[in-house]
Design a protein around this motif. Structure first.
Motif, PDB file in Angstrom:
ATOM      1  N   ILE A 403       0.847  -1.203   0.000  1.00 15.76           N
ATOM      2  CA  ILE A 403       0.000   0.000   0.000  1.00 15.76           C
ATOM      3  C   ILE A 403       0.879   1.248   0.000  1.00 15.76           C
ATOM      4  CG2 ILE A 403      -1.958  -1.124   1.116  1.00 15.76           C
ATOM      5  CD1 ILE A 403      -1.189   0.293   3.737  1.00 15.76           C
ATOM      6  N   ASP A 404       0.254   2.380  -0.294  1.00 18.57           N
ATOM      7  CA  ASP A 404       0.996   3.631  -0.379  1.00 18.57           C
ATOM      8  C   ASP A 404       1.372   4.158   1.003  1.00 18.57           C
ATOM      9  OD1 ASP A 404       0.958   3.799  -3.152  1.00 18.57           O
ATOM     10  OD2 ASP A 404      -1.098   4.575  -3.141  1.00 18.57           O
ATOM     11  N   ILE A 405       2.384   5.053   0.983  1.00 19.05           N
ATOM     12  CA  ILE A 405       2.791   5.750   2.208  1.00 19.05           C
ATOM     13  C   ILE A 405       2.618   7.238   1.940  1.00 19.05           C
ATOM     14  CG2 ILE A 405       4.738   6.209   3.782  1.00 19.05           C
ATOM     15  CD1 ILE A 405       5.894   3.501   2.891  1.00 19.05           C
ATOM     16  N   LEU A 406       2.101   7.989   2.906  1.00 22.97           N
ATOM     17  CA  LEU A 406       1.927   9.430   2.716  1.00 22.97           C
ATOM     18  C   LEU A 406       3.282  10.092   2.517  1.00 22.97           C
ATOM     19  CD1 LEU A 406      -0.641  10.261   5.570  1.00 22.97           C
ATOM     20  CD2 LEU A 406      -1.084  10.326   3.097  1.00 22.97           C
ATOM     21  N   SER A 407       3.343  11.051   1.567  1.00 25.84           N
ATOM     22  CA  SER A 407       4.562  11.859   1.450  1.00 25.84           C
ATOM     23  C   SER A 407       4.549  12.860   2.605  1.00 25.84           C
ATOM     24  CB  SER A 407       4.568  12.609   0.115  1.00 25.84           C
ATOM     25  OG  SER A 407       3.534  13.583   0.140  1.00 25.84           O
ATOM     26  N   GLU A 408       5.708  13.517   2.820  1.00 24.84           N
ATOM     27  CA  GLU A 408       5.784  14.510   3.900  1.00 24.84           C
ATOM     28  C   GLU A 408       4.748  15.605   3.684  1.00 24.84           C
ATOM     29  OE1 GLU A 408       9.455  16.678   5.144  1.00 24.84           O
ATOM     30  OE2 GLU A 408      10.243  14.618   4.956  1.00 24.84           O
ATOM     31  N   GLU A 409       4.630  15.991   2.390  1.00 28.09           N
ATOM     32  CA  GLU A 409       3.697  17.074   2.047  1.00 28.09           C
ATOM     33  C   GLU A 409       2.250  16.661   2.356  1.00 28.09           C
ATOM     34  OE1 GLU A 409       2.943  19.739  -1.978  1.00 28.09           O
ATOM     35  OE2 GLU A 409       3.286  17.585  -2.130  1.00 28.09           O
ATOM     36  N   GLN A 410       1.908  15.427   1.995  1.00 28.92           N
ATOM     37  CA  GLN A 410       0.546  14.932   2.256  1.00 28.92           C
ATOM     38  C   GLN A 410       0.271  14.855   3.754  1.00 28.92           C
ATOM     39  OE1 GLN A 410       1.111  11.320  -0.029  1.00 28.92           O
ATOM     40  NE2 GLN A 410      -0.530  11.897  -1.439  1.00 28.92           N
ATOM     41  N   GLU A 411       1.272  14.377   4.485  1.00 33.72           N
ATOM     42  CA  GLU A 411       1.130  14.240   5.942  1.00 33.72           C
ATOM     43  C   GLU A 411       0.891  15.610   6.572  1.00 33.72           C
ATOM     44  OE1 GLU A 411       3.215  11.144   7.523  1.00 33.72           O
ATOM     45  OE2 GLU A 411       1.915  11.444   9.262  1.00 33.72           O
ATOM     46  N   LYS A 412       1.682  16.597   6.085  1.00 34.14           N
ATOM     47  CA  LYS A 412       1.577  17.955   6.620  1.00 34.14           C
ATOM     48  C   LYS A 412       0.164  18.498   6.356  1.00 34.14           C
ATOM     49  CE  LYS A 412       3.906  22.374   6.337  1.00 34.14           C
ATOM     50  NZ  LYS A 412       4.576  23.147   5.328  1.00 34.14           N
ATOM     51  N   TYR A 413      -0.320  18.254   5.137  1.00 31.73           N
ATOM     52  CA  TYR A 413      -1.659  18.734   4.768  1.00 31.73           C
ATOM     53  C   TYR A 413      -2.719  18.134   5.699  1.00 31.73           C
ATOM     54  CZ  TYR A 413      -5.992  19.349   2.216  1.00 31.73           C
ATOM     55  OH  TYR A 413      -7.279  19.662   1.887  1.00 31.73           O
TER      56      TYR A 413
END
Ligand code: ADE
Length: 421
Positions: A403-413
């Motif tokens: 499965i996918d992992i959140l990018s830093e940018e996505q996590e921050k959002y």
């Protein structure tokens, strides 16, 4: 070493039990991972676990993992009709686990077997239906001081425990394994969904296509059964007392009506309410001749068997799991598996692939209680979310699903409140 105590049907059945336990392990990669870690780390050393569970191949593997994790384990059945006798024999002769369970045991023997587990003086309990907790709190209170906690497998058991806790009478912390997402979303839905139809099929060999199937109760078990019966071509009717669940059933595409109305048109009735008399006297009076009734809830109180008997002129066991009742007005009604949970009474219970998740929850709950009991109040607790997620991660790994992992940018959002349109 003291002699192992046990009461099982026939130790000669052990080799068949061992073969079937080993086969079921192939479908249980999560437990396999936990097993490897438990062998190394022995996280349960010092624990004496009294387990009151359905004695199946999957349960045997759990018991072995707990033992290899350092615990002493004693086992009895959580239902008189769910024991697999070959597995009980294997538990004794292969795994040296004191086991007290015989398929078809009467109620006295059932409670005598629970009492044997109390004599083992557990310091942790593992229940499916809360009969062990109930016995300890009612009759064996002297054990309580030494018990650091327990775990509970099923919805019905948790209802009983919450009732005990609400009266401030629960005397040690219990982890509600059923409340974990990796338990009820899978075991209750896909496990009960598949194994209930399996049990009814093995008991009767009916053709599901074209049958009108009435599912009483639309919790996760009811949802699973309705979905599977629908998939087999049945016309599904749901009965409910909870308006939200009833509405869900309507929007899932099923007909929803009162049981007394469903009684007149149903071919097969399956109860999974967790309550009592879901098929009660009013329904019995309205059933079509030839109706089949089965229960897949934990206790055998969901069908009012006493009223069925009172309304009957005669009854006879016509197949292993089918009893025919001939009512005074001539209608014939067929009760399956004595109204006990049909998936274990007439089949093998849930498939190993789903018990992998449920019993991973049990093994990790035991470890959690051992490590955290001093911080836990005498109430019903959830399995921590990290453990729930870890179980899901291991299962996906076992199924080779990435499965996918959140990018830093996505996590921050996701963690922000100030970024809008
Ligand atoms: N409950 C339902 N199915 C089961 C199984 N296969 N083993 C233990 N408990 C169960």
């Amino acid at each position: 070493m003291t002699e192992l105590k046990y009461d099982v049907k026939d130790l000669g059945l052990a080799s068949e039990g061992i073969r079937r336990i080993e086969w079921s392990q192939k479908e249980m990669p999560v437990l396999g991972q936990i097993h490897k870690r438990f062998i190394k780390e022995k996280p349960l050393s010092g624990m004496r676990i009294g387990a009151c569970l359905h004695v199946t191949t999957e349960t045997a593997y759990l018991a072995k993992i707990l033992k290899d994790g350092g615990a002493e384990v004693a086992m009895c059945a959580s239902n008189p009709l769910s024991t697999q006798d070959d597995v009980a024999a294997a538990l004794v002769s292969e795994y040296e686990i004191p086991t007290f369970s015989i398929r078809g045991e009467d109620n006295n023997t059932y409670y005598q077997h629970l009492s044997e587990i109390c004599d083992f003086e557990p310091n942790m309990t593992m229940d499916d239906g809360a009969d062990m907790v109930a016995m300890i709190h009612q009759e064996r209170t002297s054990l309580i001081d030494n018990i650091i906690g327990g775990s509970e497998e099923t919805t019905t058991g948790i209802i009983r425990l919450r009732s005990l806790a609400s009266q401030n009478k629960l005397m040690y912390p219990v982890i509600a394994v059923n409340d974990a997402d990796t338990k009820h979303l899978f075991d209750n839905r896909y496990g009960t969904g598949q194994s209930t139809l399996d049990g009814i099929t093995r008991a009767t060999n009916i053709l599901w296509a074209g049958k009108t199937v009435v599912v009483a109760g639309y919790g996760w078990c009811g949802k699973g059964i309705a979905q599977r019966a629908d998939g087999m071509g049945s016309h599904v009717i749901v009965t409910e007392v909870d308006p939200v669940r009833a509405l869900e059933a309507v929007m899932d595409g099923y007909r929803v009506m009162k049981m007394e109305d469903a009684a007149k048109i149903g071919d097969v009735f399956i109860t999974v309410t967790g309550g009592m008399n879901a098929v009660g006297i009013d329904a019995i009076k309205n059933l079509k001749s030839g109706a089949i009734i089965a229960n897949s809830g934990h206790f055998n109180v969901e069908i009012d068997i006493e009223s069925l008997e009172k309304e009957s002129d005669s009854s006879k066991q016509i197949l292993n799991s089918v009893k025919q009742y001939t009512l005074y007005d001539g209608r014939q009604i067929f009760l399956l598996g004595e109204g006990r949970l049909i998936n274990l009474a007439a089949a093998e219970g849930h498939p190993s692939g789903v018990m992998d998740l449920s019993f991973a929850g049990q093994a990790l709950a035991a470890e959690f209680i051992k490590n955290n009991n001093s911080q836990l109040s005498n109430s019903v607790h959830s399995l921590p979310t990290e453990l729930d997620k870890e179980i899901a991660r291991l299962k996906l790994q076992g199924m080779s699903v990435d499965i996918d992992i959140l990018s830093e940018e996505q996590e921050k959002y996701l963690n922000s409140w100030d970024i809008g349109t």
